[in-house]
Motif scaffolding. Structure first.
Motif, mmCIF file in Angstrom:
data_model
loop_
_atom_site.group_PDB
_atom_site.id
_atom_site.type_symbol
_atom_site.label_atom_id
_atom_site.label_comp_id
_atom_site.label_asym_id
_atom_site.label_seq_id
_atom_site.Cartn_x
_atom_site.Cartn_y
_atom_site.Cartn_z
ATOM 1 N N PRO A 56 73.646 147.298 125.890
ATOM 2 C CA PRO A 56 72.200 147.038 125.908
ATOM 3 C C PRO A 56 71.604 146.778 124.531
ATOM 4 C CG PRO A 56 72.739 148.942 127.289
ATOM 5 C CD PRO A 56 73.977 148.591 126.531
ATOM 6 N N MET A 57 72.043 147.512 123.501
ATOM 7 C CA MET A 57 71.493 147.307 122.164
ATOM 8 C C MET A 57 71.823 145.907 121.638
ATOM 9 S SD MET A 57 69.601 149.581 120.818
ATOM 10 C CE MET A 57 69.734 148.966 119.151
ATOM 11 N N THR A 58 73.053 145.496 121.836
ATOM 12 C CA THR A 58 73.460 144.168 121.378
ATOM 13 C C THR A 58 72.715 143.083 122.135
ATOM 14 O OG1 THR A 58 75.661 145.049 120.875
ATOM 15 C CG2 THR A 58 75.448 142.659 120.993
ATOM 16 N N ARG A 59 72.570 143.270 123.441
ATOM 17 C CA ARG A 59 71.854 142.281 124.254
ATOM 18 C C ARG A 59 70.394 142.159 123.800
ATOM 19 N NH1 ARG A 59 74.055 140.978 129.376
ATOM 20 N NH2 ARG A 59 71.979 140.903 130.311
ATOM 21 N N GLY A 60 69.770 143.295 123.487
ATOM 22 C CA GLY A 60 68.380 143.263 123.045
ATOM 23 C C GLY A 60 68.216 142.493 121.751
ATOM 24 N N GLN A 61 69.097 142.765 120.783
ATOM 25 C CA GLN A 61 69.030 142.048 119.508
ATOM 26 C C GLN A 61 69.337 140.560 119.696
ATOM 27 O OE1 GLN A 61 71.115 143.605 116.133
ATOM 28 N NE2 GLN A 61 70.300 145.665 116.348
ATOM 29 N N LEU A 62 70.267 140.248 120.585
ATOM 30 C CA LEU A 62 70.607 138.855 120.832
ATOM 31 C C LEU A 62 69.423 138.093 121.433
ATOM 32 C CD1 LEU A 62 74.298 138.977 122.091
ATOM 33 C CD2 LEU A 62 73.418 137.519 120.278
ATOM 34 N N ARG A 63 68.683 138.749 122.326
ATOM 35 C CA ARG A 63 67.520 138.078 122.920
ATOM 36 C C ARG A 63 66.452 137.802 121.864
ATOM 37 N NH1 ARG A 63 68.004 137.131 128.074
ATOM 38 N NH2 ARG A 63 69.255 138.492 129.429
ATOM 39 N N ARG A 64 66.240 138.735 120.951
ATOM 40 C CA ARG A 64 65.282 138.503 119.868
ATOM 41 C C ARG A 64 65.749 137.379 118.958
ATOM 42 N NH1 ARG A 64 61.828 138.610 118.039
ATOM 43 N NH2 ARG A 64 61.304 140.161 116.452
ATOM 44 N N MET A 65 67.040 137.354 118.652
ATOM 45 C CA MET A 65 67.579 136.291 117.809
ATOM 46 C C MET A 65 67.517 134.946 118.526
ATOM 47 S SD MET A 65 68.267 137.430 114.849
ATOM 48 C CE MET A 65 68.984 135.873 114.329
ATOM 49 N N ALA A 66 67.727 134.943 119.846
ATOM 50 C CA ALA A 66 67.636 133.704 120.619
ATOM 51 C C ALA A 66 66.224 133.127 120.546
ATOM 52 C CB ALA A 66 68.046 133.953 122.067
ATOM 53 N N GLU A 67 65.217 134.010 120.539
ATOM 54 C CA GLU A 67 63.833 133.545 120.397
ATOM 55 C C GLU A 67 63.641 132.843 119.056
ATOM 56 O OE1 GLU A 67 61.280 136.897 120.844
ATOM 57 O OE2 GLU A 67 62.008 137.399 122.854
ATOM 58 N N LEU A 68 64.186 133.428 117.999
ATOM 59 C CA LEU A 68 64.074 132.807 116.676
ATOM 60 C C LEU A 68 64.791 131.457 116.646
ATOM 61 C CD1 LEU A 68 64.659 135.889 114.324
ATOM 62 C CD2 LEU A 68 62.490 134.771 114.856
ATOM 63 N N ALA A 69 65.947 131.377 117.308
ATOM 64 C CA ALA A 69 66.690 130.117 117.340
ATOM 65 C C ALA A 69 65.888 129.025 118.043
ATOM 66 C CB ALA A 69 68.035 130.319 118.037
ATOM 67 N N ARG A 70 65.237 129.382 119.134
ATOM 68 C CA ARG A 70 64.414 128.398 119.847
ATOM 69 C C ARG A 70 63.234 127.952 118.984
ATOM 70 N NH1 ARG A 70 65.461 132.138 124.320
ATOM 71 N NH2 ARG A 70 66.977 131.153 125.743
ATOM 72 N N GLU A 71 62.663 128.906 118.235
ATOM 73 C CA GLU A 71 61.554 128.549 117.343
ATOM 74 C C GLU A 71 62.005 127.563 116.264
ATOM 75 O OE1 GLU A 71 59.928 132.147 115.784
ATOM 76 O OE2 GLU A 71 59.362 132.939 117.757
ATOM 77 N N GLU A 72 63.300 127.611 115.921
ATOM 78 C CA GLU A 72 63.843 126.688 114.927
ATOM 79 C C GLU A 72 64.188 125.331 115.531
ATOM 80 O OE1 GLU A 72 64.251 127.277 111.489
ATOM 81 O OE2 GLU A 72 62.914 128.921 112.050
ATOM 82 N N GLY A 73 63.996 125.176 116.836
ATOM 83 C CA GLY A 73 64.237 123.895 117.486
ATOM 84 C C GLY A 73 65.598 123.736 118.128
ATOM 85 N N HIS A 74 66.366 124.829 118.225
ATOM 86 C CA HIS A 74 67.700 124.756 118.812
ATOM 87 C C HIS A 74 67.654 125.095 120.306
ATOM 88 C CE1 HIS A 74 68.999 124.389 114.727
ATOM 89 N NE2 HIS A 74 68.654 125.630 114.416
ATOM 90 N N ASP A 75 68.556 124.485 121.066
ATOM 91 C CA ASP A 75 68.710 124.821 122.481
ATOM 92 C C ASP A 75 69.574 126.069 122.595
ATOM 93 O OD1 ASP A 75 67.240 122.613 123.354
ATOM 94 O OD2 ASP A 75 69.020 121.314 123.292
ATOM 95 N N VAL A 76 69.149 127.025 123.414
ATOM 96 C CA VAL A 76 69.913 128.261 123.608
ATOM 97 C C VAL A 76 70.310 128.376 125.073
ATOM 98 C CG1 VAL A 76 69.927 130.778 123.432
ATOM 99 C CG2 VAL A 76 68.703 129.416 121.721
ATOM 100 N N ARG A 77 71.573 128.595 125.287
ATOM 101 C CA ARG A 77 72.112 128.768 126.639
ATOM 102 C C ARG A 77 72.681 130.178 126.742
ATOM 103 N NH1 ARG A 77 75.735 124.498 130.049
ATOM 104 N NH2 ARG A 77 76.762 125.965 131.477
ATOM 105 N N TRP A 78 72.095 130.986 127.603
ATOM 106 C CA TRP A 78 72.515 132.393 127.758
ATOM 107 C C TRP A 78 73.522 132.484 128.896
ATOM 108 C CZ3 TRP A 78 70.780 136.723 124.943
ATOM 109 C CH2 TRP A 78 71.205 137.968 125.434
ATOM 110 N N GLU A 79 74.723 132.970 128.590
ATOM 111 C CA GLU A 79 75.770 133.097 129.591
ATOM 112 C C GLU A 79 76.093 134.569 129.835
ATOM 113 O OE1 GLU A 79 77.345 130.800 131.348
ATOM 114 O OE2 GLU A 79 76.551 128.989 130.388
ATOM 115 N N GLU A 80 75.993 135.007 131.100
ATOM 116 C CA GLU A 80 76.408 136.365 131.444
ATOM 117 C C GLU A 80 77.936 136.360 131.546
ATOM 118 O OE1 GLU A 80 74.780 138.952 131.348
ATOM 119 O OE2 GLU A 80 72.677 138.336 131.463
ATOM 120 N N ALA A 81 78.551 136.243 130.390
ATOM 121 C CA ALA A 81 79.991 135.995 130.322
ATOM 122 C C ALA A 81 80.839 137.180 130.772
ATOM 123 C CB ALA A 81 80.367 135.611 128.890
ATOM 124 N N ARG A 82 80.223 138.356 130.843
ATOM 125 C CA ARG A 82 80.970 139.560 131.222
ATOM 126 C C ARG A 82 80.308 140.261 132.413
ATOM 127 N NH1 ARG A 82 81.139 138.506 125.929
ATOM 128 N NH2 ARG A 82 83.151 138.685 124.853
#
Length: 365
Positions: A56-82
């Motif tokens: 859960p901690m890693t997922r939370g930080q990843l979601r915040r970082m994904a928001e920053l990536a989108r703000e930078e103009g990048h496409d983010v694809r979230w995969e429930e890989a596990r």
């Protein structure tokens, strides 16, 4: 180590795979370093694939970082890989067409079985490895020496049955990460890399994006402490670790303890009770938290990635990073034979940090 002149930046055909917040941060740093004037025009960003872990901690930080990536103009694809037994098959199947079209693949963890499997499906002519912490140092060494890819804290032990089954895929990944006339390999790193593998391009990560995006921070009196997951990985004894934290906090007047995302709740609760430190679970990688501030004038750390990255992220501020070595007496019987030498190397190669003389001996005693 400097960016290649005229190196093409991210754009259509660039696919990045990350499994941790730090990896995602370093992909953003790589994109920034390769962008004209530090900024890519709309629609020219990369496709960033998050192979989400279950923690859960890693997922939370990843979601915040994904928001920053989108703000930078990048496409983010979230995969429930596990996310269950079929998840790996669904994830790989869904990414196959993207991998076949990609001309450049950026990855944060070449030791990851997921990434190694995905590498067997791509014909990309450009491969990029961004930092996954101090593991990058071990990866470069193993690549240069033609060794099998094994995480440093597992090296020296007997391969598990799953390791033996996966060995052909791992060997294929190592071959693909070896440059050829048809395929370039770049390592984007803030770690010290002494022996560069033949044909590999090394680009320095100086955290320019982080410094441009956040801060400068307000610097407070006193000290902050950075946690480590060395107990959770079976390298350091829990009681010894808590003794070291208690001694360092008392000696240097630390009041806050920034927990590593992999530290267990039980250990952190015990640490808070026994040391009186305020335990903080950051919602972003520590480089961004420190740059955003407020931050203590001194940051205390054990050997870890941050002794290399924080001085870069906090360049131009009054903050001092101080590191306490791991005493051999703190290691568990399960620790890899490589553990002490690797951890000592992490500290000895760090630039712009203050080593704490005698602290290890005091704690161990």
């Amino acid at each position: 180590m400097s960016p290649r002149a005229g190196s093409p930046g991210p754009g259509p055909g660039t696919l990045a795979f990350v499994e941790s917040p730090v990896q995602l941060l370093n992909v953003l740093e790589w994109a920034h370093a390769h962008a004209p004037d530090g900024q890519w025009p709309p629609g020219a960003g990369l496709t960033l694939v998050v192979l989400s872990p279950v923690d859960p901690m890693t997922r939370g930080q990843l979601r915040r970082m994904a928001e920053l990536a989108r703000e930078e103009g990048h496409d983010v694809r979230w995969e429930e890989a596990r996310g269950g037994t079929l998840a790996p098959f669904q994830t790989v199947g869904g990414l196959t067409s993207l991998l076949r079209r990609a001309r450049r693949v950026v990855m944060g963890d070449p030791f990851s079985r997921y990434v190694q499997l995905l590498l067997t499906l791509t014909k990309a002519s450009e491969l990029v490895v961004v930092d996954d912490g101090t593991a990058t140092m071990e990866f470069v060494t193993q690549l240069a020496q033609g060794e099998r890819l094994v995480r440093w804290h597992r090296k020296g032990g007997r391969p598990a049955p799953r390791d033996l089954l996966f060995a052909p895929v791992s060997s294929s990944a190592r071959r693909r990460l070896t440059p050829t006339p048809e395929r370039t390999v770049e390592i984007f790193s803030s770690m010290p890399i002494e022996k560069i593998p033949d044909g590999v391009t090394v680009t320095a990560n100086d955290f320019a994006w982080t410094r441009a995006r956040f801060g400068p921070p307000r610097v407070a009196k006193g000290a902050d402490m950075v946690g480590t997951s060395l107990v959770e990985t079976g390298v350091v004894d829990a009681d010894r670790y808590l003794d070291a934290v208690r001694t360092l906090a008392k000696t240097h007047g630390a009041t806050r303890y920034f927990a590593h995302r992999r530290e267990s709740t039980e250990k952190l609760h015990r640490l808070a009770v026994e040391t009186g430190l305020e335990v903080v679970r950051p919602d972003l990688p520590l480089e961004l938290i420190a740059r955003r501030g407020p931050v203590g004038r001194t940051i205390l750390s054990f050997p870890s990635t941050v002794v290399h990255t924080l001085p870069l992220a906090l360049a131009g501020t009054e903050v001092r990073v101080a590191v306490c070595d791991i005493d051999p007496a703190w290691l568990t019987t399960k620790a890899s034979p490589r553990a002490q030498g690797f951890l000592s190397g992490v500290t000895s190669t760090a630039r712009d940090v203050h080593r704490l003389p005698g602290t290890s001996a005091v704690v161990a005693g």
